[in-house]
Write a protein that holds these residues in place. Structure first.
Motif, PDB file in Angstrom:
ATOM      1  N   LYS A 124      55.463  38.193  51.627  1.00  0.00           N
ATOM      2  CA  LYS A 124      55.326  38.615  50.224  1.00  0.00           C
ATOM      3  C   LYS A 124      54.557  39.927  50.098  1.00  0.00           C
ATOM      4  CE  LYS A 124      55.260  37.755  45.691  1.00  0.00           C
ATOM      5  NZ  LYS A 124      56.444  37.672  44.882  1.00  0.00           N
ATOM      6  N   LEU A 125      53.529  40.121  50.919  1.00  0.00           N
ATOM      7  CA  LEU A 125      52.672  41.296  50.785  1.00  0.00           C
ATOM      8  C   LEU A 125      52.897  42.334  51.894  1.00  0.00           C
ATOM      9  CD1 LEU A 125      49.447  39.504  49.544  1.00  0.00           C
ATOM     10  CD2 LEU A 125      51.195  40.678  48.209  1.00  0.00           C
ATOM     11  N   SER A 126      53.937  42.147  52.681  1.00  0.00           N
ATOM     12  CA  SER A 126      54.345  43.116  53.709  1.00  0.00           C
ATOM     13  C   SER A 126      53.222  43.479  54.678  1.00  0.00           C
ATOM     14  CB  SER A 126      54.899  44.389  53.049  1.00  0.00           C
ATOM     15  OG  SER A 126      56.013  44.083  52.254  1.00  0.00           O
ATOM     16  N   VAL A 127      52.600  42.452  55.227  1.00  0.00           N
ATOM     17  CA  VAL A 127      51.575  42.633  56.259  1.00  0.00           C
ATOM     18  C   VAL A 127      51.952  41.773  57.457  1.00  0.00           C
ATOM     19  CG1 VAL A 127      49.739  43.195  54.602  1.00  0.00           C
ATOM     20  CG2 VAL A 127      50.059  40.823  55.348  1.00  0.00           C
ATOM     21  N   PRO A 128      51.406  42.079  58.629  1.00  0.00           N
ATOM     22  CA  PRO A 128      51.774  41.289  59.811  1.00  0.00           C
ATOM     23  C   PRO A 128      51.031  39.959  59.904  1.00  0.00           C
ATOM     24  CG  PRO A 128      50.251  43.023  60.432  1.00  0.00           C
ATOM     25  CD  PRO A 128      50.581  43.243  58.979  1.00  0.00           C
ATOM     26  N   VAL A 129      51.693  38.979  60.505  1.00  0.00           N
ATOM     27  CA  VAL A 129      51.028  37.758  60.946  1.00  0.00           C
ATOM     28  C   VAL A 129      50.454  38.110  62.314  1.00  0.00           C
ATOM     29  CG1 VAL A 129      51.297  35.362  61.668  1.00  0.00           C
ATOM     30  CG2 VAL A 129      52.576  36.213  59.692  1.00  0.00           C
ATOM     31  N   LEU A 130      49.132  38.077  62.433  1.00  0.00           N
ATOM     32  CA  LEU A 130      48.476  38.503  63.662  1.00  0.00           C
ATOM     33  C   LEU A 130      48.307  37.387  64.674  1.00  0.00           C
ATOM     34  CD1 LEU A 130      45.715  40.723  62.069  1.00  0.00           C
ATOM     35  CD2 LEU A 130      47.869  41.454  63.089  1.00  0.00           C
ATOM     36  N   TYR A 131      48.131  36.167  64.189  1.00  0.00           N
ATOM     37  CA  TYR A 131      47.908  35.064  65.111  1.00  0.00           C
ATOM     38  C   TYR A 131      48.085  33.751  64.377  1.00  0.00           C
ATOM     39  CZ  TYR A 131      46.047  32.567  69.095  1.00  0.00           C
ATOM     40  OH  TYR A 131      45.911  31.747  70.178  1.00  0.00           O
ATOM     41  N   LEU A 132      48.497  32.730  65.133  1.00  0.00           N
ATOM     42  CA  LEU A 132      48.642  31.371  64.612  1.00  0.00           C
ATOM     43  C   LEU A 132      47.928  30.424  65.560  1.00  0.00           C
ATOM     44  CD1 LEU A 132      52.476  31.521  63.864  1.00  0.00           C
ATOM     45  CD2 LEU A 132      50.603  31.896  62.232  1.00  0.00           C
ATOM     46  N   PHE A 133      47.157  29.495  65.000  1.00  0.00           N
ATOM     47  CA  PHE A 133      46.482  28.504  65.833  1.00  0.00           C
ATOM     48  C   PHE A 133      46.538  27.154  65.152  1.00  0.00           C
ATOM     49  CE2 PHE A 133      43.188  30.199  63.085  1.00  0.00           C
ATOM     50  CZ  PHE A 133      42.418  29.097  62.732  1.00  0.00           C
ATOM     51  N   GLU A 134      46.278  26.120  65.938  1.00  0.00           N
ATOM     52  CA  GLU A 134      46.328  24.765  65.405  1.00  0.00           C
ATOM     53  C   GLU A 134      44.932  24.247  65.109  1.00  0.00           C
ATOM     54  OE1 GLU A 134      48.568  20.533  66.038  1.00  0.00           O
ATOM     55  OE2 GLU A 134      48.437  21.874  67.747  1.00  0.00           O
ATOM     56  N   LEU A 135      44.815  23.640  63.915  1.00  0.00           N
ATOM     57  CA  LEU A 135      43.598  22.974  63.459  1.00  0.00           C
ATOM     58  C   LEU A 135      42.360  23.859  63.579  1.00  0.00           C
ATOM     59  CD1 LEU A 135      44.420  19.423  64.814  1.00  0.00           C
ATOM     60  CD2 LEU A 135      44.688  20.271  62.482  1.00  0.00           C
ATOM     61  N   MET A 136      41.437  23.562  64.491  1.00  0.00           N
ATOM     62  CA  MET A 136      40.206  24.352  64.629  1.00  0.00           C
ATOM     63  C   MET A 136      40.305  25.358  65.766  1.00  0.00           C
ATOM     64  SD  MET A 136      37.317  21.469  63.991  1.00  0.00           S
ATOM     65  CE  MET A 136      38.157  20.185  64.890  1.00  0.00           C
ATOM     66  N   GLY A 137      41.450  25.430  66.416  1.00  0.00           N
ATOM     67  CA  GLY A 137      41.631  26.364  67.518  1.00  0.00           C
ATOM     68  C   GLY A 137      40.947  25.898  68.786  1.00  0.00           C
ATOM     69  N   THR A 138      41.259  26.572  69.861  1.00  0.00           N
ATOM     70  CA  THR A 138      40.680  26.280  71.168  1.00  0.00           C
ATOM     71  C   THR A 138      39.786  27.454  71.565  1.00  0.00           C
ATOM     72  OG1 THR A 138      42.450  27.398  72.361  1.00  0.00           O
ATOM     73  CG2 THR A 138      42.788  25.042  71.842  1.00  0.00           C
ATOM     74  N   PRO A 139      38.989  27.306  72.619  1.00  0.00           N
ATOM     75  CA  PRO A 139      38.225  28.462  73.102  1.00  0.00           C
ATOM     76  C   PRO A 139      39.132  29.645  73.467  1.00  0.00           C
ATOM     77  CG  PRO A 139      37.332  26.450  74.041  1.00  0.00           C
ATOM     78  CD  PRO A 139      38.596  26.066  73.326  1.00  0.00           C
ATOM     79  N   GLU A 140      40.320  29.353  73.969  1.00  0.00           N
ATOM     80  CA  GLU A 140      41.267  30.426  74.286  1.00  0.00           C
ATOM     81  C   GLU A 140      41.727  31.130  73.011  1.00  0.00           C
ATOM     82  OE1 GLU A 140      41.676  27.242  75.468  1.00  0.00           O
ATOM     83  OE2 GLU A 140      41.109  27.585  77.550  1.00  0.00           O
TER      84      GLU A 140
END
Length: 159
Positions: A122-138
């Motif tokens: 909608k706002l023409s910006v990139p999706v930089l990252y996707l993670f699940e729930l609280m994320g991992t150390p990685e």
């Protein structure tokens, strides 16, 4: 673009006082605070979108990356939290949005991280990252590195 690999960030309370970065994170976290816990592990200052209507409105004055969870479930009709929609209705908040990082739950199937994708499109910006729930150390390490690289590229492209 850093899809599926997180970028590290820090909350405002953890920011390095000697460094006054121009970049910021803005995030929404529900009462579960999963997103807040993830953002708190990052090396970038962050502001939280208010949870309640009675809370003071957040208006940003510099470029930022939005970190948001996806709500909804299977159909995704309400994937973007209403607080985020309210925040993005402010023209200044839309104008300063530089990218989106999504928090999701793979149990949502095809709507996994749908909110990040909807806002980015909608706002023409990139999706930089996707993670699940609280994320991992990685995820934290990847997001930190990715944000550092993203903001460096952004600053080099400014006149």
């Amino acid at each position: 673009m850093l899809s599926e690999a997180p970028i590290r960030t820090q909350q405002t309370t953890q920011a390095n006082p000697a460094k006054q970065p121009t970049e910021r994170l803005v995030y929404f976290s529900s009462v579960s605070e999963n997103t807040k816990r993830f953002v708190g592990k990052l090396n970038h200052p962050a502001d939280r979108i208010p949870l309640h209507k009675a809370d003071p409105e957040l208006v940003v004055d510099r470029d930022y990356v939005l970190v948001i969870p996806t709500y909804g479930g299977e159909k995704g009709e309400h994937a973007v939290p209403p607080q985020v929609l309210r925040f993005l209705r402010h023209p200044q908040n839309r104008d300063h949005l530089a990218g989106v990082i999504g928090a999701g739950n793979t149990n949502f199937g095809t709507t996994y991280n749908l909110a990040a994708h909807k806002i980015a499109k909608k706002l023409s910006v990139p999706v930089l990252y996707l993670f699940e729930l609280m994320g991992t150390p990685e995820d934290v390490a990847r997001v930190n590195q990715g944000l550092d690289e993203f903001w460096t590229r952004q600053s080099q492209s400014r006149p």
